[in-house]
Design a protein around this motif. Structure first.
Motif, PDB file in Angstrom:
ATOM      1  N   TYR A  88      29.811  -8.025  -0.947  1.00 31.35           N
ATOM      2  CA  TYR A  88      28.411  -8.460  -0.932  1.00 31.35           C
ATOM      3  C   TYR A  88      28.286  -9.881  -1.473  1.00 31.35           C
ATOM      4  CZ  TYR A  88      23.580  -8.917  -2.538  1.00 31.35           C
ATOM      5  OH  TYR A  88      22.322  -9.374  -2.779  1.00 31.35           O
ATOM      6  N   MET A  89      28.945 -10.152  -2.596  1.00 28.27           N
ATOM      7  CA  MET A  89      28.867 -11.482  -3.205  1.00 28.27           C
ATOM      8  C   MET A  89      29.502 -12.544  -2.300  1.00 28.27           C
ATOM      9  SD  MET A  89      27.261 -11.271  -6.038  1.00 28.27           S
ATOM     10  CE  MET A  89      26.722 -10.046  -7.188  1.00 28.27           C
ATOM     11  N   VAL A  90      30.622 -12.216  -1.679  1.00 28.76           N
ATOM     12  CA  VAL A  90      31.287 -13.174  -0.789  1.00 28.76           C
ATOM     13  C   VAL A  90      30.429 -13.421   0.451  1.00 28.76           C
ATOM     14  CG1 VAL A  90      33.292 -13.506   0.723  1.00 28.76           C
ATOM     15  CG2 VAL A  90      33.616 -12.709  -1.615  1.00 28.76           C
ATOM     16  N   ALA A  91      29.824 -12.365   0.992  1.00 26.29           N
ATOM     17  CA  ALA A  91      28.961 -12.529   2.164  1.00 26.29           C
ATOM     18  C   ALA A  91      27.752 -13.399   1.841  1.00 26.29           C
ATOM     19  CB  ALA A  91      28.496 -11.163   2.667  1.00 26.29           C
ATOM     20  N   ARG A  92      27.278 -13.301   0.628  1.00 21.03           N
ATOM     21  CA  ARG A  92      26.079 -14.049   0.255  1.00 21.03           C
ATOM     22  C   ARG A  92      26.382 -15.476  -0.214  1.00 21.03           C
ATOM     23  NH1 ARG A  92      21.180 -11.827  -3.457  1.00 21.03           N
ATOM     24  NH2 ARG A  92      19.765 -13.494  -2.913  1.00 21.03           N
ATOM     25  N   TYR A  93      27.497 -15.657  -0.957  1.00 18.93           N
ATOM     26  CA  TYR A  93      27.766 -16.961  -1.573  1.00 18.93           C
ATOM     27  C   TYR A  93      29.079 -17.599  -1.120  1.00 18.93           C
ATOM     28  CZ  TYR A  93      23.978 -15.521  -4.565  1.00 18.93           C
ATOM     29  OH  TYR A  93      22.764 -15.105  -5.005  1.00 18.93           O
ATOM     30  N   GLY A  94      29.835 -16.922  -0.303  1.00 20.22           N
ATOM     31  CA  GLY A  94      31.095 -17.475   0.181  1.00 20.22           C
ATOM     32  C   GLY A  94      32.243 -17.205  -0.773  1.00 20.22           C
ATOM     33  N   GLU A  95      33.434 -17.643  -0.373  1.00 17.68           N
ATOM     34  CA  GLU A  95      34.652 -17.404  -1.161  1.00 17.68           C
ATOM     35  C   GLU A  95      34.638 -18.125  -2.502  1.00 17.68           C
ATOM     36  OE1 GLU A  95      38.079 -16.193  -0.238  1.00 17.68           O
ATOM     37  OE2 GLU A  95      37.302 -15.058   1.443  1.00 17.68           O
ATOM     38  N   PHE A  96      33.696 -19.053  -2.687  1.00 19.17           N
ATOM     39  CA  PHE A  96      33.612 -19.809  -3.938  1.00 19.17           C
ATOM     40  C   PHE A  96      33.427 -18.888  -5.143  1.00 19.17           C
ATOM     41  CE2 PHE A  96      31.019 -21.818  -7.219  1.00 19.17           C
ATOM     42  CZ  PHE A  96      31.846 -22.863  -7.569  1.00 19.17           C
ATOM     43  N   VAL A  97      32.769 -17.748  -4.948  1.00 16.01           N
ATOM     44  CA  VAL A  97      32.493 -16.859  -6.082  1.00 16.01           C
ATOM     45  C   VAL A  97      33.736 -16.125  -6.572  1.00 16.01           C
ATOM     46  CG1 VAL A  97      30.061 -16.532  -5.527  1.00 16.01           C
ATOM     47  CG2 VAL A  97      31.743 -14.932  -4.651  1.00 16.01           C
ATOM     48  N   LEU A  98      34.823 -16.209  -5.813  1.00 15.53           N
ATOM     49  CA  LEU A  98      36.054 -15.532  -6.224  1.00 15.53           C
ATOM     50  C   LEU A  98      36.958 -16.499  -6.979  1.00 15.53           C
ATOM     51  CD1 LEU A  98      36.917 -13.661  -2.907  1.00 15.53           C
ATOM     52  CD2 LEU A  98      35.722 -12.758  -4.907  1.00 15.53           C
ATOM     53  N   TYR A  99      37.427 -16.082  -8.141  1.00 20.47           N
ATOM     54  CA  TYR A  99      38.411 -16.903  -8.847  1.00 20.47           C
ATOM     55  C   TYR A  99      39.772 -16.809  -8.167  1.00 20.47           C
ATOM     56  CZ  TYR A  99      35.750 -18.443 -12.852  1.00 20.47           C
ATOM     57  OH  TYR A  99      34.850 -19.077 -13.657  1.00 20.47           O
ATOM     58  N   ARG A 100      40.033 -15.691  -7.526  1.00 23.88           N
ATOM     59  CA  ARG A 100      41.274 -15.514  -6.767  1.00 23.88           C
ATOM     60  C   ARG A 100      40.892 -15.282  -5.305  1.00 23.88           C
ATOM     61  NH1 ARG A 100      43.757 -10.762  -9.948  1.00 23.88           N
ATOM     62  NH2 ARG A 100      41.752 -10.722 -10.958  1.00 23.88           N
TER      63      ARG A 100
END
Length: 140
Positions: A88-100
């Protein structure tokens, strides 16, 4: 007149203290289980704040981080899996929200770029050493 200034100063100090305490108040969330609380802590520490350059959701005090922490809490309590929350977070904000970031063709440079630059740097260093060694031998 002096009494009026004291009341005004006290009122201002009270309002400043009230706003400071309100802004520093931590979110008090109650979880249905210890597992949900552990999952929440893990997720907010692994997800990056979209507004802040290099802070996770747990460390950021931005308004969007506060909203996203609430969203993560609500999703955990509604029974969503960790992967569903991350998706959900990646779909909404992109891969930037992932540290890995995930391993994909779009992130090859991210994963292998540092190693490629290291190899190129070592090759350049060796070439400089070899050419300097030849120059030293010819000058003798």
């Amino acid at each position: 007149m002096s009494h009026l200034y004291k009341c005004l100063a006290f009122s201002c100090l009270f309002l400043i203290t009230l706003f400071a305490v309100n802004s520093m108040a931590e979110e008090l969330l109650t979880f249905r289980s210890e597992l949900n609380q552990t999952r929440y802590q893990s997720l907010v520490e692994e997800l990056r704040c979209p507004k802040c350059q290099n802070q996770n959701l747990a460390d950021s005090n931005s308004s969007i981080a506060i909203d996203l922490r609430k969203q993560v809490y609500l999703m955990i309590e509604s029974g969503k899996s960790d992967q569903e929350i991350v998706d959900y977070m990646v779909a909404r904000y992109g891969e930037f929200v992932l540290y890995r970031p995930s391993y994909s063709s779009a992130t090859y440079l991210l994963w292998y770029g540092p190693f490629a630059f290291l190899v190129l740097g070592l090759m350049a260093f060796i070439m400089v050493l070899v050419t300097n060694k030849k120059k030293v031998r010819t000058s003798l």
